[in-house]
Write a protein that holds these residues in place. Structure first.
Motif, mmCIF file in Angstrom:
data_model
loop_
_atom_site.group_PDB
_atom_site.id
_atom_site.type_symbol
_atom_site.label_atom_id
_atom_site.label_comp_id
_atom_site.label_asym_id
_atom_site.label_seq_id
_atom_site.Cartn_x
_atom_site.Cartn_y
_atom_site.Cartn_z
ATOM 1 N N CYS A 74 0.862 -1.175 0.000
ATOM 2 C CA CYS A 74 0.000 0.000 0.000
ATOM 3 C C CYS A 74 0.901 1.228 0.000
ATOM 4 O O CYS A 74 1.777 1.359 0.859
ATOM 5 C CB CYS A 74 -0.907 0.013 1.223
ATOM 6 S SG CYS A 74 -2.080 -1.361 1.224
ATOM 7 N N LYS A 76 1.025 5.193 0.329
ATOM 8 C CA LYS A 76 0.276 6.340 0.864
ATOM 9 C C LYS A 76 0.633 7.598 0.074
ATOM 10 O O LYS A 76 1.788 8.008 0.016
ATOM 11 C CB LYS A 76 0.625 6.528 2.336
ATOM 12 C CG LYS A 76 0.063 7.767 2.967
ATOM 13 C CD LYS A 76 -1.379 7.604 3.303
ATOM 14 C CE LYS A 76 -1.822 8.766 4.198
ATOM 15 N NZ LYS A 76 -3.209 8.696 4.527
ATOM 16 N N TYR A 113 -7.268 -4.276 0.368
ATOM 17 C CA TYR A 113 -5.956 -4.580 0.941
ATOM 18 C C TYR A 113 -5.387 -3.376 1.681
ATOM 19 O O TYR A 113 -4.589 -3.519 2.592
ATOM 20 C CB TYR A 113 -4.968 -5.013 -0.141
ATOM 21 C CG TYR A 113 -5.323 -6.331 -0.768
ATOM 22 C CD1 TYR A 113 -5.256 -7.508 -0.030
ATOM 23 C CD2 TYR A 113 -5.727 -6.399 -2.084
ATOM 24 C CE1 TYR A 113 -5.588 -8.719 -0.600
ATOM 25 C CE2 TYR A 113 -6.064 -7.611 -2.665
ATOM 26 C CZ TYR A 113 -5.985 -8.766 -1.917
ATOM 27 O OH TYR A 113 -6.316 -9.968 -2.476
ATOM 28 N N CYS A 114 -5.808 -2.172 1.285
ATOM 29 C CA CYS A 114 -5.318 -0.925 1.893
ATOM 30 C C CYS A 114 -6.420 -0.230 2.691
ATOM 31 O O CYS A 114 -6.385 0.992 2.889
ATOM 32 C CB CYS A 114 -4.769 -0.001 0.814
ATOM 33 S SG CYS A 114 -3.417 -0.721 -0.143
ATOM 34 N N GLU A 120 -4.523 5.748 -0.623
ATOM 35 C CA GLU A 120 -3.532 4.676 -0.692
ATOM 36 C C GLU A 120 -3.729 3.881 -1.976
ATOM 37 O O GLU A 120 -4.843 3.524 -2.333
ATOM 38 C CB GLU A 120 -3.634 3.738 0.511
ATOM 39 C CG GLU A 120 -3.158 4.360 1.802
ATOM 40 C CD GLU A 120 -3.112 3.359 2.936
ATOM 41 O OE1 GLU A 120 -2.582 2.241 2.744
ATOM 42 O OE2 GLU A 120 -3.615 3.699 4.014
ATOM 43 N N TYR A 122 -2.910 0.453 -4.052
ATOM 44 C CA TYR A 122 -2.505 -0.942 -3.901
ATOM 45 C C TYR A 122 -1.648 -1.354 -5.089
ATOM 46 O O TYR A 122 -2.017 -1.131 -6.248
ATOM 47 C CB TYR A 122 -3.723 -1.862 -3.815
ATOM 48 C CG TYR A 122 -3.353 -3.317 -3.929
ATOM 49 C CD1 TYR A 122 -2.760 -3.985 -2.869
ATOM 50 C CD2 TYR A 122 -3.557 -4.016 -5.113
ATOM 51 C CE1 TYR A 122 -2.396 -5.317 -2.974
ATOM 52 C CE2 TYR A 122 -3.199 -5.348 -5.230
ATOM 53 C CZ TYR A 122 -2.615 -5.995 -4.157
ATOM 54 O OH TYR A 122 -2.250 -7.311 -4.270
#
Length: 142
Positions: A74, A76, A113-114, A120, A122
């Motif tokens: 992830c 950011k 997933y994030c 964010e 992925y």
């Protein structure tokens, strides 16, 4: 049904790597922790070179990268004006340590997933034979 992931065929990876290089990924030293080495990428809003362990070598518009599972990362975003759902993110495995058949997938929308957060991105890395393998990658959002 489109799931938000984009798979890039191997021949395109070479072309993408050339574009990433042309956009100004210069040399830089790896810096651990919150202060990241700045990437020289004047035509990109977001760019990053990330090691397999999620260490960011250099970046622009990135606060940090975390590895959430084997081959799952992830990224950011630090700029609130970069909207993932309105962008065209591109990820490619880095040639210096990626095996033949390496792949990088990037989500063009918030990913579970994030945490489904809009800031964010992925990125998934792996190979055709072994999806979910930790590999270094480059991320670009023009």
């Amino acid at each position: 049904m489109f799931d938000g992931f984009v798979e890039i065929p191997a021949p395109m990876v070479i072309g993408i790597a050339a574009v990433v290089a042309a956009l100004g990924f210069g040399t830089g030293m790896a810096v651990a922790g919150p202060s990241l080495a700045e990437a020289n990428s004047p035509y990109a809003r977001v760019s990053a070179v990330v090691r397999a362990d999620a260490t960011v070598e250099r970046s622009k518009g990135v606060s940090w990268v975390r590895k959430v599972d084997v081959g799952r990362y992830c990224v950011k975003l630090s700029d609130p004006d970069v909207r993932l759902t309105e962008s065209v993110p591109v990820a490619a495995p880095l040639a210096e340590s990626a095996p033949i058949g390496a792949q990088a997938l990037v989500a063009s929308r918030p990913s579970p997933y994030c945490g489904n957060t809009a800031d964010e991105v992925y990125v998934g890395t792996g190979t055709e034979a072994n999806q979910g393998r930790d590999l270094p990658f480059a991320l670009l959002i023009p």
